[in-house]
Motif scaffolding. Structure first.
Motif, short mmCIF file in Angstrom:
data_model
loop_
_atom_site.label_atom_id
_atom_site.label_comp_id
_atom_site.label_asym_id
_atom_site.label_seq_id
_atom_site.Cartn_x
_atom_site.Cartn_y
_atom_site.Cartn_z
N LYS A 82 10.05 39.47 17.03
CA LYS A 82 10.45 40.60 16.17
C LYS A 82 11.97 40.72 16.09
O LYS A 82 12.55 40.85 15.01
CB LYS A 82 9.85 41.90 16.72
N GLU A 83 12.62 40.71 17.25
CA GLU A 83 14.07 40.84 17.28
C GLU A 83 14.75 39.69 16.56
O GLU A 83 15.76 39.86 15.88
CB GLU A 83 14.55 40.95 18.73
N THR A 84 14.17 38.48 16.71
CA THR A 84 14.73 37.30 16.03
C THR A 84 14.60 37.43 14.51
O THR A 84 15.52 37.06 13.77
CB THR A 84 14.00 36.02 16.51
N ALA A 85 13.44 37.97 14.05
CA ALA A 85 13.23 38.12 12.61
C ALA A 85 14.03 39.28 12.04
O ALA A 85 14.41 39.26 10.86
CB ALA A 85 11.73 38.33 12.34
N GLU A 86 14.30 40.29 12.85
CA GLU A 86 15.02 41.47 12.35
C GLU A 86 16.51 41.22 12.16
O GLU A 86 17.14 41.89 11.34
CB GLU A 86 14.81 42.64 13.31
N GLN A 87 17.08 40.27 12.89
CA GLN A 87 18.52 40.03 12.77
C GLN A 87 18.91 39.53 11.38
O GLN A 87 19.78 40.12 10.73
CB GLN A 87 18.98 39.04 13.86
N PRO A 88 18.28 38.44 10.86
CA PRO A 88 18.64 38.02 9.48
C PRO A 88 18.24 39.06 8.44
O PRO A 88 18.91 39.19 7.41
CB PRO A 88 17.86 36.71 9.28
N GLU A 89 17.16 39.81 8.71
CA GLU A 89 16.77 40.88 7.79
C GLU A 89 17.88 41.92 7.70
O GLU A 89 18.25 42.37 6.61
CB GLU A 89 15.46 41.53 8.27
N LYS A 90 18.40 42.31 8.86
CA LYS A 90 19.46 43.30 8.91
C LYS A 90 20.70 42.82 8.16
O LYS A 90 21.30 43.57 7.37
CB LYS A 90 19.80 43.60 10.36
N GLU A 91 21.07 41.57 8.39
CA GLU A 91 22.27 41.02 7.74
C GLU A 91 22.09 40.96 6.23
O GLU A 91 23.00 41.31 5.46
CB GLU A 91 22.56 39.64 8.31
N ALA A 92 20.87 40.54 5.77
CA ALA A 92 20.61 40.44 4.33
C ALA A 92 20.63 41.83 3.69
O ALA A 92 21.16 42.01 2.59
CB ALA A 92 19.27 39.75 4.09
N LYS A 93 20.04 42.83 4.37
CA LYS A 93 20.05 44.18 3.85
C LYS A 93 21.47 44.73 3.76
O LYS A 93 21.82 45.43 2.78
CB LYS A 93 19.21 45.10 4.74
N GLU A 94 22.29 44.44 4.76
CA GLU A 94 23.67 44.91 4.75
C GLU A 94 24.45 44.28 3.60
O GLU A 94 25.25 44.96 2.94
CB GLU A 94 24.33 44.60 6.09
N ARG A 95 24.19 42.99 3.35
CA ARG A 95 24.88 42.32 2.24
C ARG A 95 24.46 42.94 0.92
O ARG A 95 25.28 43.20 0.04
CB ARG A 95 24.56 40.81 2.23
N HIS A 96 23.15 43.18 0.79
CA HIS A 96 22.63 43.79 -0.45
C HIS A 96 23.23 45.18 -0.65
O HIS A 96 23.63 45.54 -1.76
CB HIS A 96 21.11 43.85 -0.37
N LEU A 97 23.26 45.98 0.43
CA LEU A 97 23.79 47.33 0.35
C LEU A 97 25.27 47.32 0.01
O LEU A 97 25.75 48.12 -0.81
CB LEU A 97 23.55 48.07 1.67
N LYS A 98 26.01 46.40 0.65
CA LYS A 98 27.45 46.32 0.38
C LYS A 98 27.71 45.97 -1.07
O LYS A 98 28.58 46.57 -1.74
CB LYS A 98 28.08 45.28 1.31
N ALA A 99 26.93 45.00 -1.59
CA ALA A 99 27.11 44.61 -2.99
C ALA A 99 26.80 45.77 -3.91
O ALA A 99 27.49 46.00 -4.92
CB ALA A 99 26.22 43.41 -3.31
#
Length: 530
Positions: free
Chosen positions: A185-202
């Motif tokens: 779970k923690e391994t899968a959540e890390q790239p998810e978090k980064e992708a969401k942050e990139r999307h939100l920033k954009a």
């Protein structure tokens, strides 16, 4: 009266069936016969004095303890012994001797009253033997049931212990699975978090750009609205036309105030207006957006009474009815017109929130989100299974830790409840848990105590249950219940009472308290006096 007349001849049946005559003064039990020897002076049983034997049962009280008058009513503190051969012997106050009422089943208390007494000892003894026989049968059957309960408890305990052992082994595996899924779970959540942050920033950057463009458009619109003479400049006088920009809110935008807003200049062009716009845009009201009219309070409808000419006659009822009919017709026409009117459909305007709603994630981001969500679901499912297993192990271990009797005979009561319905209440006993009382015809339940401990006598503490710390009485102590256990073939609450305020008493039968039956003599009173 001679000593011989004071003696009573009693006949008893011994084990060989041979009648034996035992002489002793009337009212004296066989156990005290040695103290009444007609050949010797009599000494009061309290040792206070010695008197000639012929003064025993002479209807005069010589001894303070009344022991010299066992067969008369002379002494107020004396007692008379009813032999009651065939039944149980007993003592009665000496005041009941020859009072015309038959107290002894063998009629010996009414030897000189003339009362017609019938010897009922034989019948009473027979009935008592029947009761004893029935009790012996119940005890026997109850004890057999108790042995079954013990065997079932022993078997159930072994099964529960084995189940706990197996569950603990499975729990270890489940612990490992949970930790593994936590890592996934923690391994899968890390790239998810980064992708969401990139999307939100954009999206934040995009929103900022959109807001900036909107602000520039509003600023350009405002410049054109303020530039009344279309000379490409906004002057102080032109700015004064918008009183809503008044900084001191006195309703008037003075020339000095307008110059202050314009940075001290008399007029500004489009490039300079950008700096002024930052100061006025929050208050500025565009001329293209009409002001909403202030709500006008509608006065309450005034009720107008008809003016009636004093000289004229009042309207007859028939006319009023016709007018009402006409009004109804008009009203029907009005409703028909309403029904014919086409419905007005408003197209909802797109709100600013809708315009600024974050767009859907791109495909790559959504794939990462779905993978992380699946990992979360798998982890939560395994973690839930682990919690449930912990609860099951805890519940079984709690049950095994209870004191359910020397041989576990009370185990079958665990997690069971038994009810007794009276005219007013329904009483509910849940052994090892609580006792409650609920009104029979509606109302809330009252806690009469939670499980406390076994509270029987030292020789057998398992004869009494104590339940404590129930619902508090009004201006009184907390309710408590004492449950007395008796031998029986069935498990049932037989009675309930409240001997003291807020202290309840229950009678509860169960085979778990039945003792191993012996072979008692069912007629112990037949030769107690031998």
């Amino acid at each position: 009266m001679t000593c011989l007349h004071l003696l009573l001849t009693l006949v008893f049946a011994v084990s060989l069936g041979t009648p034996v005559e035992i002489q002793r003064p009337r009212g004296v039990p066989l156990s005290k016969k040695p103290f009444y020897d007609e050949n010797k002076p009599f000494t009061c049983l309290d040792g206070s004095r010695t008197i000639p034997f012929d003064r025993v049962n002479d209807d005069y009280c010589d001894c303070k303890d009344g022991s010299d008058e066992p067969g008369t009513a002379a002494c107020p503190n004396g007692s008379f012994h009813c032999t009651n051969a065939g039944y149980r012997p007993t003592f009665i106050p000496s005041s009941r001797i020859n009072d015309g009422i038959c107290d002894c089943c063998d009629t010996t208390d009414e030897y000189n009253s003339g009362a017609k007494c019938e010897n009922t000892c034989k019948d009473l003894g027979r009935k008592e033997r029947e009761v004893l026989q029935k009790m012996a049968e119940i005890t026997k059957e109850g004890f057999l049931l108790k042995q079954q309960l013990i065997e079932e408890a022993k078997k159930g305990r072994q099964e529960k212990q084995a189940k706990v052992t197996d569950m603990q082994e499975n729990k270890k595996q489940l612990d490992e699975k949970v930790e593994l899924l936590r890592t996934v779970k923690e391994t899968a959540e890390q790239p998810e978090k980064e992708a969401k942050e990139r999307h939100l920033k954009a999206w934040e950057e995009q929103k900022a750009a959109i807001r900036l463009e909107k602000d520039k458009a509003k600023m350009a619109e405002a410049f054109l609205e303020l530039d009344d003479n279309a000379d490409g400049f906004v002057s102080v006088s032109e700015l004064q036309t918008h009183a809503e920009l008044d900084p001191d809110a006195d309703g008037t935008l003075t020339e000095t105030e307008a110059q202050g807003l314009m940075g001290g200049t008399e007029q500004v062009d489009t490039s300079t207006f950008e700096n002024i716009w930052a100061n006025i845009k929050d208050k500025y009201h565009s001329e293209s957006q009409p002001e909403e009219p202030a709500p006008v309070e509608t006065p309450a409808d005034e009720v107008k009474e008809p003016v009636v000419d004093n000289d004229s006659e009042p309207y007859p009822e028939e006319d009023g009815s016709e007018e009402e009919d006409e009004d109804d017709d008009d009203e029907d026409d009005y409703h028909e017109e309403e029904d014919k009117a086409p419905p007005t459909v408003r197209t909802p305007e797109k709100s600013q929130d809708d315009e600024e709603a974050m767009p859907p994630y791109d495909m790559d981001t959504q794939v990462l989100i779905d993978a992380a969500q699946k990992a979360r679901d798998d982890f939560e499912e395994a973690e839930k299974a682990l919690r449930e297993m912990d609860d099951q192990i805890g519940n079984i271990e709690k049950e095994l830790s209870f004191d359910c009797g020397p041989n576990g005979e009370f185990t079958y009561l665990y997690n069971q409840c038994y009810e007794l319905s009276t005219s007013e209440y329904i009483y509910r006993l849940c052994p090892f848990n609580r006792v409650s009382q609920k009104p029979k015809y509606g109302g809330s339940e009252t806690n009469l105590g939670s499980w406390g401990s076994w509270s029987g006598p030292e020789n057998n503490k398992y004869l009494v249950m104590k339940y404590e710390h129930g619902t508090g009485c009004w201006q009184g102590p907390s309710r408590s219940t004492t449950v007395k256990l008796t031998c029986g073939k069935e498990t049932v609450v037989t009675s309930t009472s409240e001997p003291s305020r807020c202290e309840y008493l229950m009678e509860f039968t169960t085979p778990a308290v039945c003792q191993e039956p012996t072979n008692p003599d069912l007629s112990p009173h037949d030769h107690e006096e031998l």
